[in-house]
Scaffold this motif. Structure first.
Motif, short mmCIF file in Angstrom:
data_model
loop_
_atom_site.label_atom_id
_atom_site.label_comp_id
_atom_site.label_asym_id
_atom_site.label_seq_id
_atom_site.Cartn_x
_atom_site.Cartn_y
_atom_site.Cartn_z
N ASP B 259 50.24 30.78 62.16
CA ASP B 259 49.26 31.13 61.13
C ASP B 259 49.67 32.38 60.37
N GLN B 513 43.50 30.37 56.42
CA GLN B 513 42.47 30.38 57.47
C GLN B 513 42.33 31.77 58.11
N LYS B 533 40.13 34.12 62.45
CA LYS B 533 40.63 32.87 61.89
C LYS B 533 39.44 31.92 61.74
N SER B 534 39.28 31.36 60.56
CA SER B 534 38.17 30.44 60.37
C SER B 534 38.52 29.12 61.05
N GLU B 535 37.50 28.52 61.69
CA GLU B 535 37.77 27.31 62.46
C GLU B 535 37.45 26.09 61.63
N LYS B 536 38.30 25.83 60.66
CA LYS B 536 38.04 24.68 59.79
C LYS B 536 38.80 23.47 60.29
#
Lengths: 315, 536
Positions: B259, B513, B533-536
């Motif tokens: 990431d 993210q 971190k966005s959990e998309k």
């Protein structure tokens, strides 16, 4: 056989001693000071007194011959020393990296053999056919292409574009595929050319004409009579290539962040971590001596006329 | 869930208490005061809205192969992966901000009082008090060459359970800045003694994350520290994999294996920017790429010749051709990220001015061979360079061409060990690079490289003016010190102690993210508790 094995066993320490002396001398001649390299790697601009303090802490201020004798003394007691950088035992660090290197070496060798054996045999059986031409072209390309370049291309294709495999790192079987291909394809190219040439020569031999004359199928003649003889030089190259692979493929391991011995050795060389370098070199030399021995054993199996101790006659 | 939110509230309360008590100490403190309490730069971390902790894993392609986690051997890995904390932390302006300390005040020239923040705990749950900090600092001084050099202490005394008194060897040492160094990280000495060698892989420290798995030279996996004293880290887990090759980091990011790619090459920036999945974040590093000048050689003793050299170099060309735009042209000794100094304009690229300066110094090309001479001797320069930083040999070639334009003929010598080569004195100029800030303080750069008695002054810079200002700065308190360092930078520039070339930038390639990532000028702090971190 036993005598020969014992002879080899006795020669091992002599080889290792020689190799270690040469490495030690080369490291002494190479510019750069381990203490300074280490401090610099920690992000500082090392001051002379800090370098000096670390030098005496690492016992680097003694003359080279004294350091060598000290090191040798420890090695004879089974202690490969301690890494300057991590302060952990070199033997332990080597052992922790060996499985990754072995895994990669075996996988790469399997890739190489899976390609080279059929390609080499088919090429030789149908020289100058379209198949032979393609195989020879690919082998030429494989020989010419540096492994790091191939590695980057493989990552671009299989990891970035197709998303089939992970790009770098270790841990799962999927991680093994790309580095094994990057290393194995080069070895495959070398072996294919060699096997083709060697087999072509054997196929022209009198005993092959006899084999055909007594009505053997081409397939039987090649697999039973020709291949075994043609494999002699190939086995040598397999042995040395496997030795190379076991020594760790520094560049490919670095690109794939593969946790093997090659990357370990390279990092140690940059940091002038003498103990680690010596440990790696000893390991590599041992691997080569043992593989050479195995190659000799294979020779005897392939050609029972060869005797141990007088294997100069081997091709 | 209930447990978690109760726990979060308690944490918040404790943090507030800690901040409060710090503020009291700060307010009462007479004399010099460094930083304030739990300020804006502290990784205050935080919880996802609604009190639920994120389960996200951040995968980082690191430029470093994770080393030992024992900060007394080498503190960098433990700091970079969010395990280690120090008494003070470098803020974005590099000023020390209290971290485990609640504040630090100077009692007299050599004595400091440092308060320990209440509520700080080691990852094994034991509290961090003044005695624990003392033991940790003593362990660092005993084991770490780096700590020994930076932290020259006469005595560490316990004033009470939460206060230390520290006596330095020299007057007005920037102690709080030095205490940001990773070698002074606070560790549990009790745990270190119990664990013995295992401590290097499972250290007990105070950071927002703790070790889950660590393989030296390969990979470090850390997870959220459940007993963290501050608000919890925003990530459940971080995986740091050593990827020393720039291409590997970039490709791994593109392939979705990681990431965050730590410091990518400027040449890779457009590739990442072109991809809608990623962002590039940049910061100015604390480095300066510079040219050593050998002041011991007669030709370079004349300041006009050195100034001609400084005017002859087109820094924009270096930035473009040598670093694909990944740097800013340098004006003074320090990049603004290290210390913002006003009134230093540096040397413009001006060939006519350079020629004029050389002529003023008595150099002209009498025999028409393109090389200027004085007293029949042509102006030749042996230029050293080395390959560890790949842009430096490129710089050397560009500079060689630019010097030819003003009649100086330079010959390039590539060496392996630049320090040793510089020490021989057998050279005229040399391209090199220096980290300008050590232990949070840029003064050492001047003391070591530009003071006539400097220990790394291989160019034999000898300027009385510069020596005076540097000596004054060494014992001056706080703000006066910063001003004097700026003065030193100005003098060093005007007198051309070195020719300053460029300030390199740091680039990070991140997935969109990733949240809360703002690169710090000191890349040891590239990670902090704010990253999520966005959990998309």
């Amino acid at each position: 056989m036993l005598t020969y094995f014992l002879q080899r066993l006795i020669s091992l320490p002599i080889v290792l001693l020689g190799v270690s002396v040469v490495t030690f001398a080369l490291m002494g001649l190479a510019p750069g000071d381990p203490a300074e390299a280490l401090l610099r790697s920690q992000g500082g601009e090392p001051l002379p007194e800090a370098v000096q303090a670390l030098r005496s802490e690492l016992r680097l201020d003694a003359p080279a011959p004294v350091r060598y004798v000290r090191w040798l003394g420890r090695v004879l007691q089974g202690d490969l020393g301690t890494s300057y950088r991590s302060r952990s035992p070199v033997a332990q660090e080597l052992a922790s990296r060996f499985p990754a290197t072995l895994q990669l070496a075996v996988a790469a060798m399997l890739v190489a053999l899976a390609i080279a054996l059929p390609a080499g045999v088919l090429s030789a059986m149908r020289p100058n056919s379209r198949l032979d031409l393609v195989a020879r072209l690919l082998a030429l390309a494989g020989n010419a292409m540096p492994s790091f370049w191939l590695a980057l291309l493989l990552i671009m294709l299989f990891a970035v574009t197709l998303r089939w495999l992970p790009a770098v790192g270790g841990g799962t079987p999927a991680h093994l595929v790309l580095p094994a291909l990057a290393l194995g394809l080069g070895v495959a190219a070398r072996l294919t050319r060699l096997l083709r040439a060697s087999l072509l020569e054997v196929l022209r031999a009198d005993y092959m004409r006899t084999a055909y004359a007594k009505g053997l199928h081409e397939r039987t003649a090649v697999t039973r009579h020709a291949l075994k003889n043609a494999l002699l030089p190939v086995v040598t190259v397999i042995g040395t290539s496997f030795g190379d692979l076991l020594s760790g493929a520094a560049i490919v391991e670095t690109i794939f962040a593969w946790p093997g011995i090659g990357r370990y050795a390279i990092t140690a060389i940059f940091l002038r971590d003498y103990q680690v370098i010596q440990g790696c070199v000893l390991y590599m030399a041992t691997a080569f001596v043992l593989l050479n021995f195995l190659v000799d054993v294979c020779y005897r199996w392939l050609d029972p006329r060869l005797h141990f101790g007088s294997h100069e006659g081997a091709r | 869930m209930d447990d978690v939110s109760t726990w979060g509230r308690r944490r918040l309360f404790e943090s507030a208490l800690a901040i409060g008590s710090g503020a009291v100490l700060a307010a009462c403190a007479p004399g010099q005061q460094t930083g304030e309490t739990g300020g804006t730069d502290r990784p205050a971390g935080g919880q996802a809205a609604g009190g639920q902790l994120s389960q996200a894993t951040l995968r980082v392609g690191a430029t470093f192969n994770p080393g030992t986690l024992d900060t007394a051997v080498d503190g960098n890995t433990a700091l970079r992966v969010g395990l280690a904390e120090q008494l003070f932390r470098q803020g974005r302006d590099l000023k020390p901000v209290p971290q485990i300390a609640s504040g630090g005040k100077q009692l007299d020239e050599r004595t400091w009082e440092i308060g320990i923040r209440s509520g700080v705990k080691f990852s094994d749950g034991t509290p961090v008090d003044a005695a624990a900090v003392k033991a940790s600092l003593e362990r660092a001084l005993d084991k770490s060459a780096q700590a020994k050099t930076l932290l020259r202490l006469d005595d560490i005394r316990l004033k009470d359970a939460t206060t230390l008194q520290v006596v330095t060897q020299a007057p007005n040492l920037p102690l709080t800045a030095i205490l940001t160094d990773s070698s002074t990280s606070i560790v549990s000495v009790k745990a270190a003694e119990q664990l013995g060698e295992a401590f290097a892989n499972r250290p007990v420290m105070t950071g927002p994350y703790i070790v889950e798995r660590h393989v030296t030279g390969q990979e470090t996996v850390v997870v959220r520290n459940p007993s963290y004293w501050g608000s919890p880290g925003k990530l459940a887990r971080m995986v740091f994999t050593g990827m020393t090759d720039n291409n590997s980091r970039v490709l791994a990011l593109q392939a979705g294996d990681i990431d965050l790619a730590q410091t990518i090459a400027a040449a890779s920036v457009p590739v990442i920017q072109a991809d809608p999945r990623f962002l590039v974040k940049e910061a100015t590093s604390l480095r300066v790429h510079k040219v050593f000048v050998n002041h011991a050689r007669e030709a370079w003793q004349d300041v006009r010749v050195r100034q001609a050299l400084a005017h002859a170099i087109d820094r924009e060309a270096l930035v473009k051709a040598g670093m694909s735009g990944g740097a800013n042209a340098a004006t003074g000794a320090l990049p603004p990220s290290a210390l913002a100094c006003s009134g230093i304009s540096g040397f413009a690229y001006d060939v006519a001015k350079a020629r004029q300066l050389l002529a003023g110094a008595g150099y002209r090309d009498a025999d028409g061979d393109g090389v200027v001479e004085k007293d029949g001797r042509p102006l030749l320069a042996t230029m050293l360079t080395f390959k560890t930083r790949p842009e430096l040999p490129v710089f050397a070639e560009i500079i060689q061409a630019q010097l030819r334009a003003i009649g100086i003929r330079a010959s390039i010598r590539v060496v392996d060990d630049i320090t040793a080569a510089l020490n021989t004195g057998d050279w005229d100029i040399a391209t090199s690079s220096t980290q300008t800030v050590q232990g949070g303080d840029p003064l050492a750069f001047f003391q070591n490289y530009m003071h006539s008695r400097g220990r790394l002054n291989s160019g034999k810079v000898a300027s009385t003016r510069l020596d005076q200002v540097v000596d004054q700065a060494a014992t001056a308190p706080g703000d006066r010190r910063a001003q004097l360092i700026c003065d030193a930078s100005k003098i060093a520039t005007e007198e051309v102690a070195f020719v300053w070339l460029v300030y390199p930038k740091l680039y990070y390639g991140i997935s969109k993210q990733v949240t809360g990532f703002e690169p710090h000028p000191n890349d040891f702090y590239f990670m902090d508790a704010m990253i999520g971190k966005s959990e998309k």
